[in-house]
Design a protein around this motif. Structure first.
Motif, short mmCIF file in Angstrom:
data_model
loop_
_atom_site.label_atom_id
_atom_site.label_comp_id
_atom_site.label_asym_id
_atom_site.label_seq_id
_atom_site.Cartn_x
_atom_site.Cartn_y
_atom_site.Cartn_z
N ASP A 31 0.95 -1.17 0.04
CA ASP A 31 -0.18 0.15 0.21
C ASP A 31 0.95 1.11 -0.05
OD1 ASP A 31 -2.53 -1.66 0.07
OD2 ASP A 31 -2.57 -1.46 2.46
N ILE A 32 1.88 1.18 0.73
CA ILE A 32 2.93 2.33 0.63
C ILE A 32 3.61 2.40 -0.62
CG2 ILE A 32 4.70 3.62 1.86
CD1 ILE A 32 3.98 2.04 4.60
N ALA A 33 4.20 1.54 -1.04
CA ALA A 33 4.58 1.54 -2.46
C ALA A 33 3.70 2.12 -3.20
CB ALA A 33 5.33 0.15 -2.72
N ARG A 34 2.32 1.65 -3.58
CA ARG A 34 1.36 2.13 -4.23
C ARG A 34 1.15 3.69 -4.12
NH1 ARG A 34 -2.12 -1.34 -2.81
NH2 ARG A 34 -1.42 -3.05 -4.33
N ALA A 35 1.14 4.14 -2.90
CA ALA A 35 0.90 5.40 -2.67
C ALA A 35 2.03 6.35 -3.40
CB ALA A 35 0.68 5.59 -1.28
N VAL A 36 3.38 5.84 -2.93
CA VAL A 36 4.34 6.45 -3.49
C VAL A 36 4.62 6.58 -5.07
CG1 VAL A 36 7.00 6.46 -3.67
CG2 VAL A 36 5.96 5.99 -1.37
N PHE A 37 4.33 5.39 -5.67
CA PHE A 37 4.36 5.23 -7.11
C PHE A 37 3.22 6.25 -7.76
CE2 PHE A 37 7.30 2.13 -6.92
CZ PHE A 37 7.53 1.49 -7.85
N GLU A 38 2.06 6.14 -7.18
CA GLU A 38 0.92 7.06 -7.56
C GLU A 38 1.22 8.72 -7.46
OE1 GLU A 38 -2.42 7.82 -9.58
OE2 GLU A 38 -1.77 5.82 -9.18
N SER A 39 1.80 8.94 -6.38
CA SER A 39 2.29 10.16 -6.12
C SER A 39 3.38 10.87 -6.94
CB SER A 39 2.67 10.49 -4.55
OG SER A 39 3.02 11.93 -4.48
N ALA A 40 4.30 9.70 -7.12
CA ALA A 40 5.60 10.47 -8.15
C ALA A 40 5.34 10.16 -9.66
CB ALA A 40 6.82 9.43 -7.76
N ASN A 41 4.47 9.16 -10.12
CA ASN A 41 4.31 8.84 -11.45
C ASN A 41 2.99 8.82 -11.82
OD1 ASN A 41 7.26 8.81 -11.86
ND2 ASN A 41 7.22 6.77 -10.95
N GLY A 42 2.01 8.52 -10.87
CA GLY A 42 0.83 8.29 -11.58
C GLY A 42 0.50 6.83 -11.72
N ASN A 43 1.21 5.90 -11.31
CA ASN A 43 1.30 4.62 -11.94
C ASN A 43 0.94 3.49 -10.65
OD1 ASN A 43 3.65 4.68 -11.30
ND2 ASN A 43 4.59 3.79 -13.00
N GLY A 44 0.21 3.91 -9.83
CA GLY A 44 0.30 3.06 -8.35
C GLY A 44 -0.28 1.80 -8.76
N GLU A 45 -1.18 1.58 -9.71
CA GLU A 45 -1.71 0.40 -10.12
C GLU A 45 -0.68 -0.64 -10.57
OE1 GLU A 45 -1.34 2.36 -13.99
OE2 GLU A 45 -1.86 3.01 -11.95
N ARG A 46 0.57 -0.25 -10.78
CA ARG A 46 1.46 -1.32 -11.32
C ARG A 46 2.26 -1.89 -10.15
NH1 ARG A 46 5.09 0.39 -16.13
NH2 ARG A 46 5.37 -1.71 -15.97
N VAL A 47 1.71 -1.44 -8.93
CA VAL A 47 2.41 -1.94 -7.58
C VAL A 47 1.52 -3.51 -7.54
CG1 VAL A 47 2.75 -1.92 -5.34
CG2 VAL A 47 3.28 0.01 -6.63
N VAL A 48 2.27 -4.47 -7.49
CA VAL A 48 1.67 -5.73 -6.90
C VAL A 48 2.20 -6.19 -5.68
CG1 VAL A 48 1.22 -8.27 -8.22
CG2 VAL A 48 1.56 -6.44 -9.61
#
Length: 93
Positions: A31-48
């Motif tokens: 969840d944390i990685a997803r939030a970071v990816f979403e904030s930085a690149n808008g691609n949080g859905e790529r975190v599995v």
């Protein structure tokens, strides 16, 4: 983290261990990685998410045991008057 350390030292807090992490909702590493990816690149859905068992399934040799629940306890810092900011609010900044 530096502010927390200086506060503990300046307050002459009792000797001991003080956990230091952002306050707020407890989330999984995924969840944390997803939030970071979403904030930085808008691609949080790529975190599995990957379970610890799956992550180490092909490991050779001994593997250090991992806790099932690894949330840190901020009550030590709070007991000496220091409150960590919410990690989600800080991520937004």
């Amino acid at each position: 983290m530096a502010a927390a350390i200086f506060h503990v030292l300046g307050a002459h807090a009792p000797y001991g261990t003080y956990d230091c992490t952002g306050s707020g909702a407890v989330r999984s590493w995924a969840d944390i990685a997803r939030a970071v990816f979403e904030s930085a690149n808008g691609n949080g859905e790529r975190v599995v998410p990957v379970s610890t068992a799956d992550y180490y399934a092909n490991a050779e040799g001994p593997v250090a045991p991992r806790p099932v629940h690894s949330a840190l306890d901020l009550s030590g810092l709070e007991s000496v008057g220091f409150h960590m900011p919410d990690w989600e609010e800080e991520l937004g900044e």
